[in-house]
Design a protein around this motif. Structure first.
Motif, PDB file in Angstrom:
ATOM      1  N   GLY A 178       0.786  -1.232   0.000  1.00  0.00           N
ATOM      2  CA  GLY A 178       0.000   0.000   0.000  1.00  0.00           C
ATOM      3  C   GLY A 178       0.812   1.273   0.000  1.00  0.00           C
ATOM      4  N   ASP A 179       2.116   1.196   0.227  1.00  0.00           N
ATOM      5  CA  ASP A 179       2.966   2.387   0.215  1.00  0.00           C
ATOM      6  C   ASP A 179       3.108   2.945  -1.199  1.00  0.00           C
ATOM      7  N   HIS A 180       3.269   4.270  -1.281  1.00  0.00           N
ATOM      8  CA  HIS A 180       3.681   4.928  -2.515  1.00  0.00           C
ATOM      9  C   HIS A 180       5.166   5.258  -2.369  1.00  0.00           C
ATOM     10  N   ILE A 181       5.968   4.785  -3.310  1.00  0.00           N
ATOM     11  CA  ILE A 181       7.416   4.977  -3.259  1.00  0.00           C
ATOM     12  C   ILE A 181       7.845   5.879  -4.417  1.00  0.00           C
ATOM     13  N   VAL A 182       8.701   6.844  -4.112  1.00  0.00           N
ATOM     14  CA  VAL A 182       9.325   7.680  -5.144  1.00  0.00           C
ATOM     15  C   VAL A 182      10.827   7.647  -4.910  1.00  0.00           C
ATOM     16  N   TYR A 183      11.578   7.382  -5.988  1.00  0.00           N
ATOM     17  CA  TYR A 183      13.046   7.496  -5.914  1.00  0.00           C
ATOM     18  C   TYR A 183      13.485   8.426  -7.038  1.00  0.00           C
ATOM     19  N   ARG A 184      13.830   9.644  -6.659  1.00  0.00           N
ATOM     20  CA  ARG A 184      14.092  10.705  -7.636  1.00  0.00           C
ATOM     21  C   ARG A 184      15.315  11.504  -7.216  1.00  0.00           C
ATOM     22  N   ASN A 185      16.246  11.675  -8.148  1.00  0.00           N
ATOM     23  CA  ASN A 185      17.479  12.427  -7.876  1.00  0.00           C
ATOM     24  C   ASN A 185      18.218  11.868  -6.664  1.00  0.00           C
ATOM     25  N   ARG A 186      18.282  10.537  -6.617  1.00  0.00           N
ATOM     26  CA  ARG A 186      18.994   9.805  -5.556  1.00  0.00           C
ATOM     27  C   ARG A 186      18.374  10.019  -4.181  1.00  0.00           C
ATOM     28  N   GLN A 187      17.132  10.393  -4.141  1.00  0.00           N
ATOM     29  CA  GLN A 187      16.436  10.646  -2.877  1.00  0.00           C
ATOM     30  C   GLN A 187      15.184   9.771  -2.796  1.00  0.00           C
ATOM     31  N   LEU A 188      15.008   9.131  -1.640  1.00  0.00           N
ATOM     32  CA  LEU A 188      13.873   8.238  -1.401  1.00  0.00           C
ATOM     33  C   LEU A 188      12.761   8.989  -0.677  1.00  0.00           C
ATOM     34  N   TYR A 189      11.529   8.823  -1.182  1.00  0.00           N
ATOM     35  CA  TYR A 189      10.331   9.389  -0.558  1.00  0.00           C
ATOM     36  C   TYR A 189       9.328   8.252  -0.356  1.00  0.00           C
ATOM     37  N   ILE A 190       8.625   8.295   0.761  1.00  0.00           N
ATOM     38  CA  ILE A 190       7.633   7.262   1.060  1.00  0.00           C
ATOM     39  C   ILE A 190       6.341   7.915   1.536  1.00  0.00           C
ATOM     40  N   LYS A 191       5.239   7.580   0.867  1.00  0.00           N
ATOM     41  CA  LYS A 191       3.907   7.962   1.322  1.00  0.00           C
ATOM     42  C   LYS A 191       3.247   6.682   1.848  1.00  0.00           C
ATOM     43  N   PRO A 192       3.072   6.552   3.161  1.00  0.00           N
ATOM     44  CA  PRO A 192       2.625   5.272   3.720  1.00  0.00           C
ATOM     45  C   PRO A 192       1.135   5.030   3.518  1.00  0.00           C
ATOM     46  N   LYS A 193       0.776   3.765   3.532  1.00  0.00           N
ATOM     47  CA  LYS A 193      -0.637   3.400   3.539  1.00  0.00           C
ATOM     48  C   LYS A 193      -1.189   3.683   4.935  1.00  0.00           C
ATOM     49  N   CYS A 194      -2.287   4.413   5.026  1.00  0.00           N
ATOM     50  CA  CYS A 194      -2.870   4.771   6.316  1.00  0.00           C
ATOM     51  C   CYS A 194      -4.355   4.430   6.331  1.00  0.00           C
ATOM     52  N   ASP A 195      -4.827   4.022   7.477  1.00  0.00           N
ATOM     53  CA  ASP A 195      -6.257   3.828   7.662  1.00  0.00           C
ATOM     54  C   ASP A 195      -6.926   5.183   7.899  1.00  0.00           C
ATOM     55  N   GLU A 196      -8.220   5.228   7.701  1.00  0.00           N
ATOM     56  CA  GLU A 196      -8.960   6.478   7.871  1.00  0.00           C
ATOM     57  C   GLU A 196      -8.803   6.987   9.299  1.00  0.00           C
ATOM     58  N   GLY A 197      -8.476   8.247   9.411  1.00  0.00           N
ATOM     59  CA  GLY A 197      -8.326   8.880  10.719  1.00  0.00           C
ATOM     60  C   GLY A 197      -6.904   8.862  11.243  1.00  0.00           C
ATOM     61  N   GLN A 198      -6.010   8.101  10.627  1.00  0.00           N
ATOM     62  CA  GLN A 198      -4.619   8.074  11.069  1.00  0.00           C
ATOM     63  C   GLN A 198      -3.877   9.295  10.552  1.00  0.00           C
ATOM     64  N   SER A 199      -3.060   9.892  11.407  1.00  0.00           N
ATOM     65  CA  SER A 199      -2.223  11.014  10.987  1.00  0.00           C
ATOM     66  C   SER A 199      -0.769  10.590  10.815  1.00  0.00           C
ATOM     67  N   GLU A 200      -0.432   9.458  11.409  1.00  0.00           N
ATOM     68  CA  GLU A 200       0.946   8.971  11.331  1.00  0.00           C
ATOM     69  C   GLU A 200       0.936   7.463  11.447  1.00  0.00           C
ATOM     70  N   VAL A 201       1.846   6.800  10.725  1.00  0.00           N
ATOM     71  CA  VAL A 201       1.973   5.358  10.823  1.00  0.00           C
ATOM     72  C   VAL A 201       3.447   4.996  10.735  1.00  0.00           C
ATOM     73  N   ASN A 202       3.913   4.270  11.731  1.00  0.00           N
ATOM     74  CA  ASN A 202       5.310   3.815  11.779  1.00  0.00           C
ATOM     75  C   ASN A 202       6.305   4.950  11.571  1.00  0.00           C
ATOM     76  N   GLY A 203       6.022   6.092  12.163  1.00  0.00           N
ATOM     77  CA  GLY A 203       6.948   7.215  12.085  1.00  0.00           C
ATOM     78  C   GLY A 203       6.864   8.039  10.824  1.00  0.00           C
TER      79      GLY A 203
END
Length: 311
Positions: free
Chosen positions: A153-178
């Motif tokens: 469920g994660d969205h992963i971006v690897y651009r210009n040697r930099q890693l970005y992660i948009k985590p899968k979250c349940d409704e109402g969650q503001s943060e998951v696993n940091g």
């Protein structure tokens, strides 16, 4: 090769066990009966030579009885507890080096039968940052080792040697696993050094990458272009973006410019997981120069400082 060895161990275990069992249930009682008749006709105790002549134990049974306990113990240990692997390349540098021998925790992601690899018991799933061994999705005869950076469920971006992660979250969650929900989290890195590792004549930059709850070092080659034209193109996403399907994982090598990983071929299905790398138990140095009389596969030393748990 590892898969064939597992099948061979299972066949040896089953074969020797069946020979022992059939002999114990069918033929051993017949030998005992012959010995009882002979003993009843004799006034003295039969010695070993006479017993061996009257009721000899077949060599195949003797060998099966001697190897079965050892083979069974090795099969159980290797199939369900720990399996040794050798690191064959530099794709996981600086964490793992060519010549490292590691132990893989086989029960970390489920207990599987050693032949068909169907999951028998659920024991856990990969966590972000785990170093996992898995069957290469494009050729399951080959074992790969990479770091899990994307969960289902994660969205992963690897651009210009930099890693970005948009985590899968349940409704109402503001943060998951940091990681903050609803946005692409930039995974911070700090420079460690620029002169420890080389790729040919080019210096590699060593950085510490701060995945949530896991800090580990990676290598970047700032002098080469990203091979985005070779990236796996997932339908509906940009070339350097991926959405991890349910039941799959996104894996990357720590040597980012020298690793064939999920960026090139896609995702690791859960059923391909073998286990989690946990310990370096031996590490050889292969420093045979062009003028050395020794073949390249002969170790020139032992790297004792590398022995221990894997981060």
């Amino acid at each position: 090769m590892a898969g064939y060895f597992s099948i061979l161990l299972v066949l040896l275990t089953v074969g020797s066990g069946l020979i022992w069992l059939i002999d114990h249930l069918v033929y051993a009682p017949k030998r005992q009966a012959r010995l009882a008749i002979a003993q009843g006709a004799s006034d003295t105790q039969l010695d070993d030579d006479v017993i061996a002549e009257i009721a000899p134990e077949p060599a195949i049974v003797e060998n099966a009885k001697s190897i079965f306990p050892m083979i069974a113990a090795i099969t159980i240990f290797r199939s369900f507890i720990f399996e040794p692997f050798q690191i064959p390349s530099g794709s996981m540098m600086p964490t793992l080096l060519d010549g490292d021998f590691i132990l893989v925790e086989k029960y970390a992601y489920g207990i599987k039968d050693p032949v068909w690899r169907s999951k028998l018991i659920e024991t856990g799933t990969p966590e972000r940052g785990d170093i996992a061994v898995f069957k290469f999705p494009l050729d399951e005869r080959i074992d790969f080792i990479k770091r899990i950076v994307g969960l289902p469920g994660d969205h992963i971006v690897y651009r210009n040697r930099q890693l970005y992660i948009k985590p899968k979250c349940d409704e109402g969650q503001s943060e998951v696993n940091g990681l903050t929900c609803g946005e692409y989290n930039k995974i911070d890195v700090d420079i460690v050094n620029r002169d420890e590792f080389k790729q040919g004549p080019m210096q590699l930059v060593r950085l510490t990458e701060h995945l949530p709850n896991v800090e580990h070092d990676i290598l970047i080659n700032p002098e080469v272009l990203e091979l985005t034209d070779r990236y796996y193109q997932q339908p509906g996403t940009r070339r350097d973006e991926w959405v991890v399907p349910e039941g799959s994982y996104f894996a990357m090598g720590d040597n980012r410019n020298n690793s064939q990983d999920s960026r090139m071929w896609g995702f690791v299905p859960d059923e391909n997981l073998v286990g989690r790398a946990v310990f370096i138990w031996l590490s050889f140095d292969f420093d045979n120069g062009p003028d050395s009389i020794l073949p390249g596969w002969v170790p020139t030393g032992v790297r004792f400082e590398r022995l221990g748990s894997i981060q």
